[in-house]
Design an enzyme around this catalytic site. Sequence first.
Site, PDB file in Angstrom:
ATOM      1  N   SER A 170       1.240  -1.257   0.251  1.00 37.44           N
ATOM      2  CA  SER A 170       0.069   0.011   0.079  1.00 37.44           C
ATOM      3  C   SER A 170       1.005   1.637   0.095  1.00 37.44           C
ATOM      4  O   SER A 170       1.794   1.173  -0.860  1.00 37.44           O
ATOM      5  CB  SER A 170      -0.770   0.469   1.410  1.00 37.44           C
ATOM      6  N   ASP A 198       0.206  -4.169  -3.897  1.00 37.23           N
ATOM      7  CA  ASP A 198      -1.537  -4.014  -4.185  1.00 37.23           C
ATOM      8  C   ASP A 198      -0.796  -1.816  -3.976  1.00 37.23           C
ATOM      9  O   ASP A 198      -1.399  -1.424  -2.771  1.00 37.23           O
ATOM     10  CB  ASP A 198      -2.513  -4.049  -3.573  1.00 37.23           C
ATOM     11  N   HIS A 263      -7.537  -5.595  -0.484  1.00 39.07           N
ATOM     12  CA  HIS A 263      -6.514  -4.749  -0.576  1.00 39.07           C
ATOM     13  C   HIS A 263      -5.049  -5.338   0.345  1.00 39.07           C
ATOM     14  O   HIS A 263      -3.616  -5.715  -0.576  1.00 39.07           O
ATOM     15  CB  HIS A 263      -6.590  -3.389  -0.189  1.00 39.07           C
TER      16      HIS A 263
END
EC number: 3.1.1.32
Length: 334
Positions: A170, A198, A263
């Site tokens: 992230s 991601d 996610h």
Amino acid sequence: MMNLKYLLFFCLVQALHYCYAYGDPSLSNELDRFNPCPYSDDTVKMIILTRENKKHDFYTLNTIKNHNEFKKSTIKHQVVFITHGFTSTATAENFLAMAEALLDKGNYLVILIDWRVAACTNEMAGVKLAYYSYAASNTRLVGNYIATVTKMLVQQYNVPMANIRLVGHSLGAHTSGFAGKKVQELRLGKYSEIIGLDPAGPSFKSQECSQRICETDANYVQIIHTSNHLGTLVTLGTVDFYMNNGYNQPGCGLPIIGETCSHTRAVKYFTECIRHECCLIGVPQSKNPQPVSKCTRNQCVCVGLNAKTYPKTGSFYVPVESKAPYCNNKGKII
């Protein structure tokens, strides 16, 4: 309640993406006036793991030489940095599981970067989701911190840049990218590889290469896409793997409601690839992707630590199952 919280977060980050352009001077000024998640080198901690020492002790730049590995004149391990994202920590179960898988696989020196204060992890549960833009603005600073540790490894412990790999999830993916930019600025060379799990989309997905993780940040940049709202479908790396087309991961429930599951699934996929319980095979993206069963080493790529040993680059579709080890290839390895 948990799904409602992340539904609200989804709405918030979409608003942030359009209202606050990352790097906009007006945003920078506002963040300077009130920052509930301030960055300081003193608040960043490191957990340093080897096969011989798996204690989850915290170290700082000032105390790192108290670790046994840093009492030596030379560090011969392959080094892997793992960096978490927004409102997370280095001690989160997913990241410790990844570190354990690495140590089971090889004689690595694993450095987990804990920037929880600047990632807004310590804020009140009902408030911290509103602070995303503050955490996003701290990513370059944390990247500079990783570059400082890298400089120490290279110049004081004779670690070649070719022996250093970064993994980030992230916001941690962009942090890793900024570290890659900084080490080049310091004339240390390029990292062997950066793996973005991601990478965060809000505040980053429409930015130029200099403002996000980018394929030039390392010799090889591997991106694993698993969500299209908290993450992004924009191609960012040397190879971009679109797991289940990059969104709505199997087993994560309805779109948007299951966005946080999708996610975080990138971390789990990568950990399973380290364990080599299966080879998640990426086939070149097209309107009609070829069956995995017809893949050859020259056409397709296995996700994970060995991806850069395959000749093919570009964007790949990766079919996955809903449960670990997530394989959809009937045991095929290319």
